[in-house]
Design a protein around this motif. Structure first.
Motif, PDB file in Angstrom:
ATOM      1  N   GLY A 106      -1.949  45.175   9.304  1.00 11.33           N
ATOM      2  CA  GLY A 106      -1.466  46.471   9.080  1.00 11.33           C
ATOM      3  C   GLY A 106       0.008  46.489   9.769  1.00 11.33           C
ATOM      4  O   GLY A 106       0.502  45.616  10.185  1.00 11.33           O
ATOM      5  N   ASP A 107       0.692  47.675   9.471  1.00  8.55           N
ATOM      6  CA  ASP A 107       2.044  47.755   9.765  1.00  8.55           C
ATOM      7  C   ASP A 107       2.443  47.626  11.370  1.00  8.55           C
ATOM      8  O   ASP A 107       3.457  47.043  11.637  1.00  8.55           O
ATOM      9  CB  ASP A 107       2.472  49.434   9.564  1.00  8.55           C
ATOM     10  N   LYS A 108       1.612  48.192  12.158  1.00  9.98           N
ATOM     11  CA  LYS A 108       1.907  48.026  13.756  1.00  9.98           C
ATOM     12  C   LYS A 108       2.038  46.516  14.011  1.00  9.98           C
ATOM     13  O   LYS A 108       3.012  46.158  14.708  1.00  9.98           O
ATOM     14  CB  LYS A 108       0.934  49.066  14.443  1.00  9.98           C
ATOM     15  N   ILE A 109       1.055  45.768  13.891  1.00 17.28           N
ATOM     16  CA  ILE A 109       0.674  44.437  14.270  1.00 17.28           C
ATOM     17  C   ILE A 109       1.986  43.466  13.591  1.00 17.28           C
ATOM     18  O   ILE A 109       2.621  42.622  14.155  1.00 17.28           O
ATOM     19  CB  ILE A 109      -0.693  43.624  14.046  1.00 17.28           C
ATOM     20  N   GLY A 110       2.013  44.011  12.187  1.00 20.72           N
ATOM     21  CA  GLY A 110       2.995  43.297  11.372  1.00 20.72           C
ATOM     22  C   GLY A 110       4.740  43.588  12.023  1.00 20.72           C
ATOM     23  O   GLY A 110       5.325  42.577  12.075  1.00 20.72           O
ATOM     24  N   PHE A 111       4.710  44.896  12.533  1.00 18.64           N
ATOM     25  CA  PHE A 111       5.915  45.051  12.963  1.00 18.64           C
ATOM     26  C   PHE A 111       6.212  44.373  13.944  1.00 18.64           C
ATOM     27  O   PHE A 111       7.386  43.824  14.390  1.00 18.64           O
ATOM     28  CB  PHE A 111       5.988  46.557  13.295  1.00 18.64           C
ATOM     29  N   TYR A 112       5.368  44.432  15.290  1.00 17.10           N
ATOM     30  CA  TYR A 112       5.541  43.543  16.210  1.00 17.10           C
ATOM     31  C   TYR A 112       5.695  42.040  16.169  1.00 17.10           C
ATOM     32  O   TYR A 112       6.524  41.470  16.771  1.00 17.10           O
ATOM     33  CB  TYR A 112       4.201  43.746  17.301  1.00 17.10           C
ATOM     34  N   MET A 113       5.013  41.568  15.008  1.00 15.08           N
ATOM     35  CA  MET A 113       4.963  40.093  14.598  1.00 15.08           C
ATOM     36  C   MET A 113       6.562  39.852  14.188  1.00 15.08           C
ATOM     37  O   MET A 113       7.052  38.976  14.412  1.00 15.08           O
ATOM     38  CB  MET A 113       3.712  39.855  13.744  1.00 15.08           C
ATOM     39  N   GLY A 114       6.870  40.834  13.430  1.00 16.44           N
ATOM     40  CA  GLY A 114       7.955  40.602  12.701  1.00 16.44           C
ATOM     41  C   GLY A 114       9.379  40.541  14.239  1.00 16.44           C
ATOM     42  O   GLY A 114      10.239  39.743  13.934  1.00 16.44           O
TER      43      GLY A 114
ATOM     44  N   TYR B  68     -10.382  35.310   4.448  1.00 18.47           N
ATOM     45  CA  TYR B  68     -11.618  34.262   3.987  1.00 18.47           C
ATOM     46  C   TYR B  68     -12.746  35.289   3.997  1.00 18.47           C
ATOM     47  O   TYR B  68     -13.386  35.265   3.319  1.00 18.47           O
ATOM     48  CB  TYR B  68     -11.757  33.253   4.945  1.00 18.47           C
ATOM     49  N   GLN B  69     -12.708  36.479   4.986  1.00 19.82           N
ATOM     50  CA  GLN B  69     -13.812  37.345   5.047  1.00 19.82           C
ATOM     51  C   GLN B  69     -13.473  38.340   3.883  1.00 19.82           C
ATOM     52  O   GLN B  69     -14.488  39.264   3.671  1.00 19.82           O
ATOM     53  CB  GLN B  69     -13.998  37.853   6.334  1.00 19.82           C
ATOM     54  N   GLY B  70     -12.561  38.454   3.296  1.00 13.72           N
ATOM     55  CA  GLY B  70     -12.146  39.488   2.197  1.00 13.72           C
ATOM     56  C   GLY B  70     -11.727  40.625   2.994  1.00 13.72           C
ATOM     57  O   GLY B  70     -11.591  41.851   2.411  1.00 13.72           O
ATOM     58  N   LYS B  71     -11.062  40.647   4.134  1.00 10.98           N
ATOM     59  CA  LYS B  71     -10.645  41.843   4.876  1.00 10.98           C
ATOM     60  C   LYS B  71      -9.134  41.773   5.119  1.00 10.98           C
ATOM     61  O   LYS B  71      -8.525  40.799   5.272  1.00 10.98           O
ATOM     62  CB  LYS B  71     -11.264  41.975   6.374  1.00 10.98           C
ATOM     63  N   SER B  72      -8.362  42.966   4.850  1.00 12.62           N
ATOM     64  CA  SER B  72      -7.057  42.988   4.743  1.00 12.62           C
ATOM     65  C   SER B  72      -6.589  44.367   4.741  1.00 12.62           C
ATOM     66  O   SER B  72      -7.292  45.098   4.266  1.00 12.62           O
ATOM     67  CB  SER B  72      -6.107  42.082   3.729  1.00 12.62           C
ATOM     68  N   LYS B  73      -5.274  44.642   5.286  1.00 12.30           N
ATOM     69  CA  LYS B  73      -4.875  45.887   5.264  1.00 12.30           C
ATOM     70  C   LYS B  73      -4.067  46.183   4.030  1.00 12.30           C
ATOM     71  O   LYS B  73      -3.777  47.412   3.609  1.00 12.30           O
ATOM     72  CB  LYS B  73      -3.966  46.333   6.548  1.00 12.30           C
ATOM     73  N   GLU B  74      -3.553  45.020   3.487  1.00 13.43           N
ATOM     74  CA  GLU B  74      -3.005  45.014   2.152  1.00 13.43           C
ATOM     75  C   GLU B  74      -3.627  44.403   1.071  1.00 13.43           C
ATOM     76  O   GLU B  74      -4.533  43.529   1.625  1.00 13.43           O
ATOM     77  CB  GLU B  74      -1.360  44.528   2.356  1.00 13.43           C
TER      78      GLU B  74
END
Length: 464
Positions: free
Chosen positions: A82-90, A381-387
């Motif tokens: 999601g956006d929050k983890i993605g933001f921090y990672m960015g 792989y588990q089929g889980k994602s926020k996007e």
């Protein structure tokens, strides 16, 4: 096959792309510190670092088959968590890029000072050199992307020529002089009556691996262009490890020549490009120094092009202030560029231009991504994602086993890492806390993300 498909990079093109992305300043900057720490086990250290890099690279390659958007670790983290983890990672990816730029700038400045007979250890001299270098790089960027690409291509020629010259000249000298060395003798070399190589412990061994690992970084960016590659889900997991294997052979060859030919010079020289010190012939040494310098300067220009665009990409996805997308009439991202310049100068200054600390710091900062991305692959792989992600072919080895192994490797390195040495400075023979370095890390990991998040939220609130 369509014409568009024919334009995409095939397997061997991906291998060459990876080799060019990975071989940079690392092999010129790391050998001295690695041999100083690991001694006769330096070649083993580079081999282990190569294996670690290959394992982590496979995780990045696996992520690329699910998410083909540019951004690499940032794009994968955002899609998975999601956006929050993605933001921090960015932000962390941007901070990492700025650290890497700062390291290479130190290499260029101190090497140039050494070539002209100056004191490359003097803080003020290096700082002045930094300002001059950044001014030159700014002018190059103002001329546009064509000039940037020309300098980068010149750097590729420089680094390859310097590495080939080191190996060829070293082998010729070994044959001509009949020089030979028992690798274990490296551990007994002394300076001022004291052994240079310390007693090997798990901590010193890990520190040596982290230093050597820096020379293999760059693989994480290769997969970011997967949308322009043929069958990336098949080719990337094979191409990147192969590229790392080829690079490992080159690196081990260079370090082996140095350890046999003149290990003491390698460990005791004050030159930044320590590998050049193994040769007594001044002309040969200067040619290698110039080749390394051209290489590092070109990589500096490449970093000055890439780092600012990480912030710009986040701004375009509405995760940062839209003001950061502002460009000049010549298409120059002026605001993100000067923010990057500021970080690239301040970070090395905080660590007093210590190449050892900066190199290990650069590798360690990247380790956050080396945990997040493997975990993201497992979620995909588990089929889980926020996007929404691509419906890629799943493979339990590349999508689960290797990512789990990647996380275990990174956690092991973090636990065994000598944090005291990283954030310490020797004063009157005693190691004390380098509060400037601590402050810079707090700034990078805490203050910078919070500030960027605050500005972004404030701007979005005012737009409503």
């Amino acid at each position: 096959m369509s014409e568009k498909e024919n334009d995409k990079l095939g397997f061997w093109s991906i291998v060459l792309l990876a080799i060019n992305a990975i071989i940079g300043s690392g092999i010129f900057l790391t050998p001295a510190s690695v041999v100083q720490q690991a001694g006769s086990r330096a070649l083993l250290v580079y081999f282990i670092a190569a294996i670690f890099a290959a394992v982590l690279a496979i995780s990045f390659a696996a992520a690329a088959k699910y998410v083909t958007k540019s951004g690499a670790a940032y794009a994968y983290a955002k899609a998975a968590f999601g956006d929050k983890i993605g933001f921090y990672m960015g932000i962390m990816r941007y901070f990492s890029a700025s650290v890497a730029w700062g390291i290479m700038a130190v290499g260029v400045v101190r090497s140039t000072i050494s070539i002209f007979g100056g004191n490359s250890e003097d803080f003020l001299t290096v700082t002045v050199g930094f300002v001059i270098l950044m001014s030159i790089i700014t002018v190059i960027n103002l001329f546009g992307q064509k000039v940037v690409k020309y300098v980068i291509n010149l750097a590729t020629i420089g680094k390859l020529a310097a590495l080939v010259l080191i190996i060829v000249a070293g082998v010729i000298l070994l044959i001509a002089t009949g020089a030979s060395s028992n690798m274990s003798e490296v551990d007994t070399i002394t300076q001022n009556g004291h052994r240079i190589v310390p007693t090997l412990t798990m901590t010193t061994f890990v520190m040596a691996i982290v230093s050597a690992f820096y020379a293999f970084t760059g693989f994480e960016s290769v997969a970011s262009g997967s949308e322009d590659m043929k069958d990336p889900q098949k080719n990337l997991p094979r191409a990147i490890p192969l590229a790392i294997f080829v690079i490992a052979v080159i690196y081990i060859g260079v370090v082996a020549v140095a350890m046999i030919l003149n290990p003491k010079a390698l460990m005791t020289t004050q030159q930044v490009v320590a590998i050049a010190a193994i040769f007594k012939n001044e002309i040969l040494r200067d040619i290698i120094l110039v080749g390394a310098l051209v290489s590092m300067f070109g990589i500096n220009v490449g970093s000055s092009f890439n780092a600012p665009r990480i912030l710009e990409a986040m701004a375009r996805e509405n995760q940062l202030s839209k003001s950061l997308t502002k460009r000049t009439k010549n298409n120059f991202p002026i605001r993100t560029f000067f923010i990057s310049v500021l970080l690239a100068i301040l970070i090395p200054m905080a660590f007093q231009y210590s190449m050892f600390n900066l190199i290990t710091l650069s590798a360690m900062v990247r380790f956050l991504g080396f945990i997040i991305v493997p975990l993201a692959v497992i979620r995909f792989y588990q089929g889980k994602s926020k996007e929404e992600i691509l419906d890629a072919d799943k493979n339990v080895w590349t999508d689960v086993v290797i990512p789990v192994l990647s996380v275990i490797i990174v956690i092991f390195l973090l636990v065994e890492y000598n944090w005291k040495a990283q954030f310490g400075v020797v004063v009157n023979g005693k190691t004390v806390v380098n509060w400037y370095a601590v402050a810079m890390m707090i700034f990078g990991f805490v203050i910078l993300p919070l500030f960027m998040s605050f500005v972004s939220r404030y701007e979005r609130k005012n737009e409503k």
